[in-house]
Design a protein around this motif. Structure first.
Motif, PDB file in Angstrom:
ATOM      1  N   CYS A   1      -5.458   5.915   0.396  1.00  0.00           N
ATOM      2  CA  CYS A   1      -4.618   4.629   0.071  1.00  0.00           C
ATOM      3  C   CYS A   1      -4.309   4.111  -1.302  1.00  0.00           C
ATOM      4  CB  CYS A   1      -5.080   3.661   1.194  1.00  0.00           C
ATOM      5  SG  CYS A   1      -3.935   2.183   1.433  1.00  0.00           S
ATOM      6  N   ASN A   2      -3.280   3.909  -1.761  1.00  0.00           N
ATOM      7  CA  ASN A   2      -3.161   3.240  -3.292  1.00  0.00           C
ATOM      8  C   ASN A   2      -2.949   1.634  -2.881  1.00  0.00           C
ATOM      9  OD1 ASN A   2      -3.928   5.196  -4.891  1.00  0.00           O
ATOM     10  ND2 ASN A   2      -1.898   6.313  -4.548  1.00  0.00           N
ATOM     11  N   HIS A   3      -3.495   0.677  -3.498  1.00  0.00           N
ATOM     12  CA  HIS A   3      -3.072  -0.621  -3.495  1.00  0.00           C
ATOM     13  C   HIS A   3      -3.577  -1.132  -4.759  1.00  0.00           C
ATOM     14  CE1 HIS A   3      -7.448  -0.355  -2.450  1.00  0.00           C
ATOM     15  NE2 HIS A   3      -6.898   0.185  -1.256  1.00  0.00           N
ATOM     16  N   SER A   4      -2.584  -0.819  -5.796  1.00  0.00           N
ATOM     17  CA  SER A   4      -3.183  -1.234  -7.344  1.00  0.00           C
ATOM     18  C   SER A   4      -2.788  -2.676  -7.736  1.00  0.00           C
ATOM     19  CB  SER A   4      -2.065  -0.300  -8.193  1.00  0.00           C
ATOM     20  OG  SER A   4      -0.487  -0.225  -7.703  1.00  0.00           O
TER      21      SER A   4
ATOM     22  N   LYS B   1      -8.377  -0.531  -6.777  1.00  0.00           N
ATOM     23  CA  LYS B   1      -6.891  -0.222  -6.401  1.00  0.00           C
ATOM     24  C   LYS B   1      -6.596   1.112  -5.747  1.00  0.00           C
ATOM     25  CE  LYS B   1      -5.778  -1.964 -11.204  1.00  0.00           C
ATOM     26  NZ  LYS B   1      -5.215  -1.838 -12.482  1.00  0.00           N
ATOM     27  N   SER B   2      -7.681   1.484  -5.045  1.00  0.00           N
ATOM     28  CA  SER B   2      -7.548   2.506  -3.851  1.00  0.00           C
ATOM     29  C   SER B   2      -8.742   2.460  -3.286  1.00  0.00           C
ATOM     30  CB  SER B   2      -7.181   3.867  -4.635  1.00  0.00           C
ATOM     31  OG  SER B   2      -8.322   4.397  -5.390  1.00  0.00           O
TER      32      SER B   2
ATOM     33  N   THR C   1       0.879  -0.952  -0.030  1.00  0.00           N
ATOM     34  CA  THR C   1      -0.108  -0.015   0.069  1.00  0.00           C
ATOM     35  C   THR C   1       0.953   1.139  -0.011  1.00  0.00           C
ATOM     36  OG1 THR C   1      -0.080  -0.026   2.409  1.00  0.00           O
ATOM     37  CG2 THR C   1      -1.794  -1.259   1.260  1.00  0.00           C
ATOM     38  N   THR C   2       0.227   2.128  -0.600  1.00  0.00           N
ATOM     39  CA  THR C   2       0.883   3.535  -0.468  1.00  0.00           C
ATOM     40  C   THR C   2       0.066   4.457   0.015  1.00  0.00           C
ATOM     41  OG1 THR C   2       2.200   2.678  -2.669  1.00  0.00           O
ATOM     42  CG2 THR C   2       2.312   5.189  -2.117  1.00  0.00           C
ATOM     43  N   GLN C   3       0.663   5.457   1.021  1.00  0.00           N
ATOM     44  CA  GLN C   3      -0.099   6.502   1.765  1.00  0.00           C
ATOM     45  C   GLN C   3       0.747   7.367   1.800  1.00  0.00           C
ATOM     46  OE1 GLN C   3      -0.992   3.189   5.357  1.00  0.00           O
ATOM     47  NE2 GLN C   3      -2.436   5.090   5.304  1.00  0.00           N
TER      48      GLN C   3
END
Lengths: 116, 111
Positions: free
Chosen positions: B22-25, B69-70, B4-6
């Protein structure tokens, strides 16, 4: 309805001593997880236990660290011959059943270990 | 588990809605999105989780995009006590019971 209990809350050990951290899960929970959090970092998984069984210890350092969850009593995380790098907050979590998607983990307040 | 990217940090005015992205592609079809928060070195606190439908509870709402994805965690009326680090975690059940905490987003609610 007590939550997850951890003791001691603060523990100071000199290098080379042993540290014992205790965790009592929430009532009715039979699954326990230990995490470590270094200063300014996120939590890192260490070990997952059920009563009398270690299910996943992939996050445990290979040496000096051990964990148990006996049939009676709290779960114990044991660190032998502590070093300064072991200084961290150690969090315990418990869940109902196993942590399937419907069973979230509930965390205790943590034990802050300081190695001098 | 998917990464994840935050954002590292966010500010929010007290009483306003806080929207934490939150990105979780790389999320897989059987992975859930969980949100936890950690208030000043306390133990993490569960907030909410979801699979693909939007979810709401007494603490927050979780909006998951259609492609999954997010997602966005929404605190509808932020208070000073909501100041914390918020972690978005993607995980699948079965045998993988650990949760991978990233760095999270440090939310500061300002008066």
């Amino acid at each position: 309805n007590a939550g997850v209990m951890q003791n001691p809350r603060h523990l100071v050990r000199r290098r080379g001593q042993e540290a014992r951290l205790r965790c009592s899960p929430m009532k009715g929970h039979s699954h326990v997880y230990w995490y470590r959090q270094l200063p300014e970092e996120g939590l890192k998984f260490m070990v997952y236990l059920q009563k009398e069984n270690i299910i996943d210890e992939s996050g445990m350092p290979k040496e000096r660290f051990s964990a148990e969850f006996p049939k009676e009593g709290p779960s114990i995380l044991r660190i032998q011959q502590v070093v300064r790098g072991d200084s961290a907050a150690y969090f315990c979590a418990s869940s109902l059943g196993w942590a399937g998607v419907t069973y979230e983990q509930y965390f205790g307040p943590g034990t802050r270990l300081t190695v001098t | 588990d998917a990464k994840t990217t935050q954002p590292t940090s966010m500010d929010c005015a007290e009483g306003r809605a806080a929207n934490l992205p939150c990105n979780h592609s790389t999320i897989s079809g059987n992975e859930y999105v969980y949100w936890y928060r950690q208030i000043h070195s306390q133990g993490p606190q569960y907030i909410i989780h979801g699979l693909k439908n939007n979810e709401t509870n007494e603490m927050a709402s979780l909006i998951i995009t259609e492609d999954r994805k997010s997602s966005t965690l929404i605190l509808p009326h932020a208070t000073l006590r909501d100041t914390a680090v918020y972690y978005c975690i993607v995980r699948v059940a079965r045998n993988n019971n650990d949760m991978r905490f990233g760095a999270g987003t440090r939310l500061t609610v300002k008066p």
